[in-house]
Design a protein around this motif. Sequence first.
Motif, short mmCIF file in Angstrom:
data_model
loop_
_atom_site.label_atom_id
_atom_site.label_comp_id
_atom_site.label_asym_id
_atom_site.label_seq_id
_atom_site.Cartn_x
_atom_site.Cartn_y
_atom_site.Cartn_z
N UNK A 162 0.83 -1.20 0.00
CA UNK A 162 0.00 0.00 0.00
C UNK A 162 0.87 1.26 0.00
N UNK A 163 1.94 1.25 0.80
CA UNK A 163 2.84 2.41 0.82
C UNK A 163 3.54 2.57 -0.52
N UNK A 164 3.89 1.47 -1.16
CA UNK A 164 4.54 1.56 -2.47
C UNK A 164 3.59 2.15 -3.51
N UNK A 165 2.35 1.74 -3.50
CA UNK A 165 1.37 2.28 -4.45
C UNK A 165 1.11 3.76 -4.19
N UNK A 166 1.09 4.13 -2.91
CA UNK A 166 0.90 5.55 -2.58
C UNK A 166 2.09 6.37 -3.08
N UNK A 167 3.29 5.82 -2.92
CA UNK A 167 4.49 6.52 -3.40
C UNK A 167 4.45 6.68 -4.92
N UNK A 168 3.94 5.66 -5.62
CA UNK A 168 3.83 5.72 -7.09
C UNK A 168 2.62 6.54 -7.55
N UNK A 169 1.78 6.96 -6.57
CA UNK A 169 0.55 7.69 -6.87
C UNK A 169 -0.37 6.88 -7.79
N UNK A 170 -0.35 5.57 -7.59
CA UNK A 170 -1.25 4.67 -8.33
C UNK A 170 -2.50 4.50 -7.47
N UNK A 171 -3.41 5.47 -7.58
CA UNK A 171 -4.54 5.49 -6.67
C UNK A 171 -5.56 4.41 -6.99
N UNK A 172 -5.66 4.04 -8.27
CA UNK A 172 -6.57 2.94 -8.61
C UNK A 172 -6.07 1.63 -7.99
N UNK A 173 -4.78 1.37 -8.15
CA UNK A 173 -4.21 0.16 -7.56
C UNK A 173 -4.31 0.19 -6.05
N UNK A 174 -4.10 1.39 -5.47
CA UNK A 174 -4.19 1.52 -4.01
C UNK A 174 -5.60 1.18 -3.54
N UNK A 175 -6.62 1.70 -4.24
CA UNK A 175 -7.99 1.45 -3.82
C UNK A 175 -8.33 -0.03 -3.88
N UNK A 176 -7.86 -0.70 -4.94
CA UNK A 176 -8.13 -2.13 -5.06
C UNK A 176 -7.43 -2.91 -3.95
#
Length: 802
Positions: free
Chosen positions: A710-724
């Motif tokens: 989750x922290x990695x996705x937040x760092x990448x600003x991949x909000x769709x991936x984060x939400x999933x």
Amino acid sequence: MALRLVTPADGPAIRPTTSASPRASIAALVGRADAQLHARDLDGWRATFDGAAELDDVHARYVARRALLDAMLAVKGLNAPALADTYLAGARAVCAVLEENVREPQLLNTAGILFFELGATGAAEALFHGAGRLDPDLEHLSGNLAACKRRRKANVTLQGLPPHVLRELRTLGPHAQTLARGATPATGLTLSLCMIVKDEEAMLPKCLASVRDHVDEIVVVDTGSTDRTVEIAHEHGAKVLHHEWTGDFSEARNVSFDAATGDWLMYLDADEVLVDGDGPKLRALTGKVWREALFFVETNHTGDLEDGMSVNHNALRVFRNRPEYRFKDRIHEQIAYALPDIPERLEVTSVRIEHYGYLGVVREGKEKSARNIELLEKQVAEGGDSPFLHFNLGSEYGAVNEHEKALEHFRAAWARMEHDPGRTRYGFYPSFCARHVKSLHLCGHFDEALTTGDRVLAELPGFTDIVFEQAWALRHQGKGDEAVARFEQAIAMGDAPSKYSAAVGAGSFLARTALSDLLLGRGDAAGAAEHLRRCLEDHPRFIGAIEPYARALLRLGRTPAETVAEVHALAPEMAPGARFLLAVPLYEAGASAEAEVELRAVLDAQPGGQPARLALAEALLSQARFAEAAQEAQRIPADAPIAPLAARTILFARIADPEGGDEEVDAGLDYAQRAGLPPAERAAFAAWHAGHVTAGSVPADAAPLLTVMLEALARLEDFDGFERLAGVAEALALPWRERRELMAGVYLRRGFLDSACEEWIRSVERDGPDRRAMLGLATVAELRGMPEDAAVFRTEAEGLAA
């Protein structure tokens, strides 16, 4: 007296060999001679001096003659004519000895003093020059020659010498000059290299190639090799003997010595190499027939070769071929005990050897420590209880990080030497002291490390390694200011001399690196950077300074590009390991592109470098280059130790990749299973990929992995991936409040303060306040610049804790 003798040994220092009691015999001769000198019985003194030739031991004879001549030069209470007669008797006696063997620097110096005191300056000067040709570093030699030069320049002649003394000097002086002209190193002596080996095909070629052209004979005792060792020895011209291994190193070494025919014996291990260019110096040593044993300066490389870590010490490697010079002890065998305890018979030369046997890969491959411990414990079982045995056992246990056992044996060695006035003369004593103090601080006995270190420094002044270990003890005690001062003291002292078997860097790059780490922890990035810059300027091969220097530069505000340029400028020929260490702080600072460049350079040099390949995959992942990251990680074999970590990277990249397909994810899951990724983590990845989960369907053990992702996705600003993925986290088999705490922590660490605050407020509104939620809200308030609200939350948290 106008001139100086070399410093004599403390009394007639001689270790017994063939004679039962040489010390007593020498003391008796000196006592008799002293009485004869004071009675002016010079004929009796000469008879006593000649009687030294009857001593059985060659070394006892030498010590006795030196002691008798030194006593003569120290005689008091004689008038000038009597003193002239006395010195003339000494000059006759020493010339007679030099007729037998003129290659004795100390006796030449003593003879020069006697002739100088008799006014025969020409003879004295010739004798001093003769001594200097043999031993240019002889103590007081330059001063004695300077005194001759002053006398000649002033045209001084001694007055009042008895006529018979003058008459005899006209003959004896030229005779002494003739003798002195023969004082040159011997020629034509031979040197035998003696070795014991077993399965050394990897190391032996380099060893033999370095030395074969500089010795007259190579004797190799093989103790049961099953590889090409024997063939390699034959290829280098060695005489190979086969000896059954009995677990006794001394026995095997002595077999090689018994077979050698050289005038001198030299021994090396297969993992030791003569430094290129030192061969002629080695050959020249064979002419030093007034020596009995010669030491080399040995550099023991430790850790990994490219680390630049090493220890220097003086290693006995060459000695005269005498049958009484043989090793003892099964392991860590010793021969120094058999050598004469006469300082001028031993020499520390400038010949250098490098020892690779302490490198991590070599030690692990040969399992040296396990073998050595077994052999040493066998000696203990057989009744061994010497300080040296306990020192070796402590060292071996320390090498495998069994520090409590190491300390047990170091304490035993210390107890057995504590009241021994001669302990500082033991060759292993400095190494023992350094390892003992280090062991004390590693085992948490910080005060004892400091007090023991102070005792050692009183005996071994200038031993920087001890100060270095004390600094670490102070740091581990939390005494930062004192630790800084002690590290600075080590740097001011510089590295200790090789006679202490000193660690290279204890007074330079190691101390600076340790000090910089301390300063960096205190927020002094500028001070840390300055010390690390000095490290790399003076020791560019020491890769331990690379990572902290880059970290300090980045903290000082240098851009990643500037940081890379500065590091490469100071260490232009960076080894692959150094470039890997540079990549680490770059990646952590978010400079993934710069880290990628360094990691690709590592893999160009070392394609099999699995940690570097995994780090490259992570750097690519940080740049959202998902397909490339997965491809790099999949190049790591599934049975590699780091394969589970690679599996995480592969699955994360494949699932996060918007262009990825089911086939790639299935291949990633297959790899993960073969790599041994825990089932809970595989289930979490599968749930994320599927996109639909039911409450409690994801094992709780997957929570740490989900947090990282989750922290990695937040760092990448991949909000769709984060939400999933957040939906997967909601399906964790954890209590509702634990899931809120997990998500709040992720939001807080990534800087999403509103979302973090919302999670903690939801927890409080539904289940009431708890300590974690209140502390979390206090942290949010502090970060928002609301100190009063933060204080209220912290006070409530403290009340809940109580």
